[in-house]
Design an enzyme around this catalytic site. Structure first.
Site, PDB file in Angstrom:
ATOM      1  N   GLY A 125       0.759  -1.242   0.000  1.00 41.42           N
ATOM      2  CA  GLY A 125       0.000   0.000   0.000  1.00 41.42           C
ATOM      3  C   GLY A 125       0.784   1.284   0.000  1.00 41.42           C
ATOM      4  CD  GLU A 141       0.110  -9.393   1.200  1.00 46.64           C
ATOM      5  OE1 GLU A 141      -0.703  -8.490   0.938  1.00 46.64           O
ATOM      6  OE2 GLU A 141      -0.230 -10.519   1.594  1.00 46.64           O
ATOM      7  CB  CYS A 154     -12.778   5.991 -31.294  1.00 44.18           C
ATOM      8  SG  CYS A 154     -11.803   6.235 -32.765  1.00 44.18           S
TER       9      CYS A 154
HETATM   10  C1  LIG Z   1      -2.604  -4.942  -4.488  1.00 41.67           C
HETATM   11  C2  LIG Z   1      -2.225  -5.616  -3.246  1.00 41.67           C
HETATM   12  C3  LIG Z   1      -0.966  -5.391  -2.664  1.00 41.67           C
HETATM   13  C4  LIG Z   1       0.034  -4.412  -3.221  1.00 41.67           C
HETATM   14  O1  LIG Z   1      -0.370  -3.081  -3.066  1.00 41.67           O
HETATM   15  P1  LIG Z   1       0.655  -1.901  -3.424  1.00 41.67           P
HETATM   16  O2  LIG Z   1      -0.130  -0.679  -3.158  1.00 41.67           O
HETATM   17  O3  LIG Z   1       1.028  -2.051  -4.850  1.00 41.67           O
HETATM   18  O4  LIG Z   1       1.815  -2.040  -2.516  1.00 41.67           O
HETATM   19  C5  LIG Z   1      -0.637  -6.104  -1.537  1.00 41.67           C
HETATM   20  N1  LIG Z   1      -1.495  -6.990  -0.987  1.00 41.67           N
HETATM   21  C6  LIG Z   1      -2.708  -7.243  -1.514  1.00 41.67           C
HETATM   22  C7  LIG Z   1      -3.596  -8.230  -0.874  1.00 41.67           C
HETATM   23  C8  LIG Z   1      -3.114  -6.561  -2.654  1.00 41.67           C
HETATM   24  O5  LIG Z   1      -4.329  -6.792  -3.158  1.00 41.67           O
END
Ligand SMILES: *Cc1c(COP(=O)(O)O)cnc(C)c1O
Length: 421
Positions: free
Chosen positions: A240, A275, A344
């Site tokens: 995130g 993540e 378009c």
């Molecule tokens: C999309 C997502 C992420 C990555 O989010 P970023 O904003 O790109 O870091 C991590 N975990 C889950 C479950 C996601 O859906």
């Protein structure tokens, strides 16, 4: 910091002048910098150095290109996948099965089975129903699936509504006030090894406070679970972190995020998992495009029609997102221009009234910060085919995804006999 810099008046990716790539590969084309990917991967890892043995899984959905994944696998990154297709990619790129986390609100029976067969490290379960389905499959296989329960902490991430995932009304995770009960129930399933809590409240966050609030709620839940006799050994804090899309924009650096995490999670006694997607890949790529023509429009600024379009880079059309737009060989002259693609549809607009480098037909330019949620969201709308991708490493580069021509896509289509006249 990224490795897309002007040298002798020409924008380079690392040591490669972008006009060389345009000439050899054509445009539009995504260009990724290996050195930038590696740098971001290391900065993020370094930011977590105050934690004990953090697990980092790159969010494959942000950039699933096999070569990009291989760069990150070489950095010791695992993968956060959200489909069977992404799981296949992560394995093919060399990520270890045990370092793969499977997220997603709609994993199918086949995908759950695939994850079990491959022996992935963790399933992030997003509902009670999914938990029981996975438990049944695992029993049949005589396996135990390591699981975290994804909770929805009902926190406003203060980002674009389409990439906000942690509000009560969003589809993700189980409600916090039911999480302990669901976790305890799933922990009784012999096919499941319930070992942790997962949370991910959204993407492109410019502010650490919503994350801190969400993590605080996770900490309280972990304490509650332990009090109830449940074992919790892992906590997956998701991704995130936002990145600057405009030159000069400030975002909390990973180091600040890492310090906040260390402070909030003190005493949790779990292995922390992460993540990250955008923060690793976003500024490691540009979309290289050529101006088709500059079209006068009454008294207003000219429409600069470029050969990239909303099918190649969807974010401006989908989220109203800003991407800095720069000439590859800037003259120093600036102008106010509308920047549009050839599709378009009025939605195929990258920017209106943008003050940027003055450009003319035939000139090359880049959309910056296109390494995440760029090529992966491409479509073939208007029968434009799929955009190519290139990875640069020092003074060499390689095509890491071929351009897929409209004719190749058409080859997969059939006209049934019964339509023949
Ligand atoms: C999309 C997502 C992420 C990555 O989010 P970023 O904003 O790109 O870091 C991590 N975990 C889950 C479950 C996601 O859906």
């Amino acid at each position: 910091m990224d490795h897309f810099q002007l040298r002798d008046g020409v924008l380079h990716a690392e040591d490669v002048p972008l006009p060389t790539i345009a000439e050899e590969v054509g445009t539009p084309v995504y260009v990724y910098s290996r050195a930038t990917l590696v740098r971001h991967a290391r900065v993020f890892r370094e930011a977590l150095s105050g934690l004990k043995n953090p697990h980092i899984a790159f969010a494959v959905k942000s950039n699933p290109n096999l070569a990009v994944l291989r760069v990150l696998a070489n950095e010791g990154y695992g993968a956060d996948v959200v489909s069977g297709g992404e799981l296949t990619r992560a394995l093919k790129a060399g990520m270890k099965a045990e370092d793969i986390v499977f997220s997603g609100v709609g994993k199918t029976h086949a995908e759950l089975q695939q994850g079990l067969e491959e022996g992935i490290g963790q399933f992030n379960i997003e509902s009670e129903e999914e938990g029981y389905e996975l438990a049944a499959i695992a029993r049949r296989f005589g396996k135990r699936a390591a699981c975290a329960l994804r909770v929805n902490p009902d926190v406003d991430a203060r980002t674009h509504e389409k990439i906000s995932t942690g509000k009560r009304e969003n589809k993700f995770g189980v409600p916090l006030d039911r999480a302990a009960e669901i976790y305890a129930a799933l922990a009784k399933e012999e096919g499941l090894d319930m070992r942790g809590i997962a949370v991910h409240i959204g993407s492109q966050l410019g502010d650490l406070e919503p994350l801190e609030t969400a993590f605080g709620k996770v900490g309280a839940l972990i304490a509650e679970l332990r009090e109830a006799g449940c074992s919790v050994t892992h906590a997956d804090l998701g991704g995130g972190l936002g990145v600057p899309y405009k030159a000069g924009e400030e975002f909390p650096p990973p180091s600040e995020y890492g310090a906040m995490v260390a402070r909030v999670t003190q005493g949790w006694d779990v292995q922390l998992m992460f993540e990250p997607g955008r923060v690793i890949a976003g500024n490691a790529g540009v979309l290289l495009t050529r101006v088709i023509r500059s079209k006068r429009s009454g008294n207003g600024p000219p429409f600069l029609v470029v050969d990239a379009a909303m099918n190649d880079l969807t974010r401006p059309a989908m989220y109203g997102a800003w991407h800095d737009f720069e000439a590859v060989e800037p003259t120093g002259q600036k102008a106010v221009q509308h920047i549009v693609g050839p599709i378009c549809e009025t939605g195929d607009t990258f920017a209106m009234d943008r003050e940027c480098d003055a450009l003319a037909a035939g000139d090359l330019a880049v959309f910056r910060t296109a390494g995440a949620y760029g090529a992966t969201m491409a479509s073939s709308y208007n029968s434009r085919g799929f955009v190519a991708e290139v990875l640069v490493d020092g003074d060499k580069f390689a095509i890491v995804a071929d351009r897929i021509a409209a004719s190749a896509i058409m080859d997969a289509e059939r006209v049934p006999d019964w339509l023949e006249g």
